[in-house]
Design a protein around this motif. Structure first.
Motif, PDB file in Angstrom:
ATOM      1  N   LYS A  79       0.835  -1.203   0.000  1.00 18.58           N
ATOM      2  CA  LYS A  79       0.000   0.000   0.000  1.00 18.58           C
ATOM      3  C   LYS A  79       0.869   1.251   0.000  1.00 18.58           C
ATOM      4  O   LYS A  79       0.643   2.170  -0.778  1.00 18.58           O
ATOM      5  N   HIS A  80       1.882   1.260   0.855  1.00 16.76           N
ATOM      6  CA  HIS A  80       2.778   2.414   0.918  1.00 16.76           C
ATOM      7  C   HIS A  80       3.515   2.593  -0.407  1.00 16.76           C
ATOM      8  O   HIS A  80       3.654   3.711  -0.905  1.00 16.76           O
ATOM      9  N   ALA A  81       3.996   1.505  -0.991  1.00 15.48           N
ATOM     10  CA  ALA A  81       4.707   1.578  -2.268  1.00 15.48           C
ATOM     11  C   ALA A  81       3.793   2.112  -3.373  1.00 15.48           C
ATOM     12  O   ALA A  81       4.206   2.945  -4.187  1.00 15.48           O
ATOM     13  N   ILE A 100       6.818  -2.259 -11.405  1.00 18.50           N
ATOM     14  CA  ILE A 100       7.837  -2.873 -10.536  1.00 18.50           C
ATOM     15  C   ILE A 100       7.170  -3.458  -9.289  1.00 18.50           C
ATOM     16  O   ILE A 100       7.481  -4.574  -8.865  1.00 18.50           O
ATOM     17  N   ILE A 101       6.248  -2.706  -8.710  1.00 23.97           N
ATOM     18  CA  ILE A 101       5.540  -3.184  -7.514  1.00 23.97           C
ATOM     19  C   ILE A 101       4.810  -4.483  -7.833  1.00 23.97           C
ATOM     20  O   ILE A 101       4.909  -5.467  -7.091  1.00 23.97           O
ATOM     21  N   ARG A 102       4.083  -4.501  -8.946  1.00 28.38           N
ATOM     22  CA  ARG A 102       3.339  -5.709  -9.322  1.00 28.38           C
ATOM     23  C   ARG A 102       4.284  -6.877  -9.590  1.00 28.38           C
ATOM     24  O   ARG A 102       4.014  -8.008  -9.197  1.00 28.38           O
ATOM     25  N   GLU A 103       5.391  -6.610 -10.262  1.00 25.97           N
ATOM     26  CA  GLU A 103       6.365  -7.670 -10.541  1.00 25.97           C
ATOM     27  C   GLU A 103       6.908  -8.265  -9.243  1.00 25.97           C
ATOM     28  O   GLU A 103       6.999  -9.483  -9.082  1.00 25.97           O
ATOM     29  N   ARG A 104       7.230  -7.414  -8.305  1.00 25.23           N
ATOM     30  CA  ARG A 104       7.791  -7.906  -7.040  1.00 25.23           C
ATOM     31  C   ARG A 104       6.736  -8.590  -6.179  1.00 25.23           C
ATOM     32  O   ARG A 104       7.056  -9.495  -5.406  1.00 25.23           O
ATOM     33  N   MET A 105       5.487  -8.189  -6.327  1.00 22.21           N
ATOM     34  CA  MET A 105       4.422  -8.914  -5.641  1.00 22.21           C
ATOM     35  C   MET A 105       4.302 -10.320  -6.240  1.00 22.21           C
ATOM     36  O   MET A 105       4.107 -11.295  -5.519  1.00 22.21           O
ATOM     37  N   GLY A 106       4.442 -10.400  -7.559  1.00 24.21           N
ATOM     38  CA  GLY A 106       4.439 -11.702  -8.211  1.00 24.21           C
ATOM     39  C   GLY A 106       5.574 -12.582  -7.715  1.00 24.21           C
ATOM     40  O   GLY A 106       5.383 -13.769  -7.418  1.00 24.21           O
ATOM     41  N   TYR A 125       2.257 -10.826 -12.313  1.00 21.89           N
ATOM     42  CA  TYR A 125       3.170 -10.629 -13.441  1.00 21.89           C
ATOM     43  C   TYR A 125       2.439 -10.060 -14.654  1.00 21.89           C
ATOM     44  O   TYR A 125       2.959  -9.177 -15.343  1.00 21.89           O
ATOM     45  N   ILE A 126       1.233 -10.538 -14.910  1.00 19.17           N
ATOM     46  CA  ILE A 126       0.447 -10.018 -16.037  1.00 19.17           C
ATOM     47  C   ILE A 126       0.120  -8.539 -15.808  1.00 19.17           C
ATOM     48  O   ILE A 126       0.229  -7.721 -16.731  1.00 19.17           O
ATOM     49  N   GLU A 127      -0.257  -8.187 -14.583  1.00 19.27           N
ATOM     50  CA  GLU A 127      -0.507  -6.771 -14.272  1.00 19.27           C
ATOM     51  C   GLU A 127       0.752  -5.947 -14.471  1.00 19.27           C
ATOM     52  O   GLU A 127       0.704  -4.840 -15.006  1.00 19.27           O
TER      53      GLU A 127
END
Length: 174
Positions: A79-81, A100-106, A125-127
Motif C-alpha cells: 500500500k505504501h509503495a 515494478i511493484i506488481r512484478e515484485r508482488m508476483g 506478473y500479467i498486471e
C-alpha cells in the motif's frame, strides 16, 4: 503475584537532516538496498522526505526498499509503495514503478510456497506487464527499462509455466 507492567512504547523526536546532506544520504540508501538491508534504506528515505517531501529519488528508493520487504510484510509495504508510485513526478515513473511493484508482488507470491500462489504470481506478473507496456510510450529516449522488465516477467511466466487461475464450474442453483 508478579504483575506485568505494560508501558506505552517509547517515542523519540527524530533529528532532521541538512539539505546539503540529502545526496549523500540517498547514496547510502542505495548502498543499503544493495546490501539487502531495506529497513535502513527505508529509514534514510523517510529522513530525506521529512526535509524534502517532493524528492523524486528518495520516493523511488523508498518504493524499491518497500518492495524488497514484500516477503515479510506484503500488504502494508504494498500500500505504501503504491501511494509512492502515484506521487511520482511524471507519467513514465508512475507507470513503470507501479509495474515494478506488481512484478515484485508476483515474485513474493511465487516464492511463498502457499497453495495457489502460482496463480496469484501469474496475475501479478500479467498486471506488471500491462503497466510496463503502458509506460513504454512515455519512456525517455534510449530507455528500454520497461521493455526489459516486460521480457523478464514473460520469461518467469514461461520458466515456471505459470497459468491463469482455472475457472471452476459451480453447479447451477436452478
Amino acid at each position: 503475584m508478579n504483575q506485568v507492567k505494560t508501558e506505552a512504547p517509547t517515542t523519540f523526536k527524530l533529528k532532521a537532516l541538512s539539505r546539503d546532506g540529502i545526496e549523500g544520504a540517498l547514496s547510502k540508501a542505495d548502498q543499503y538496498r544493495l546490501l539487502n538491508q531495506p529497513k535502513l534504506a527505508e529509514s534514510i528515505c523517510l529522513d530525506v522526505l521529512d526535509v524534502d517531501k517532493a524528492n523524486h529519488k528518495a520516493k523511488v528508493i523508498l518504493l524499491l526498499a518497500l518492495t524488497d520487504q514484500f516477503a515479510q510484510s506484503l500488504s502494508v509495504a504494498a500500500k505504501h509503495a503504491n501511494d509512492l508510485a502515484n506521487s511520482l513526478q511524471d507519467e513514465y515513473s508512475k507507470l513503470y514503478y507501479t509495474g515494478i511493484i506488481r512484478e515484485r508482488m508476483g515474485t513474493a507470491m511465487l516464492n511463498s510456497g502457499n497453495p495457489g500462489s502460482n496463480f496469484d504470481a501469474y496475475e501479478w506478473y500479467i498486471e506488471a506487464m500491462d503497466f510496463f507496456e503502458k509506460a513504454q510510450p512515455f519512456a525517455p529516449p534510449y530507455n528500454n527499462d520497461a521493455i526489459l522488465r516486460w521480457n523478464t516477467c514473460a520469461r518467469i511466466i514461461m520458466q515456471y509455466d505459470l497459468k491463469e487461475r482455472p475457472f471452476e464450474n459451480f453447479p447451477s442453483l436452478e
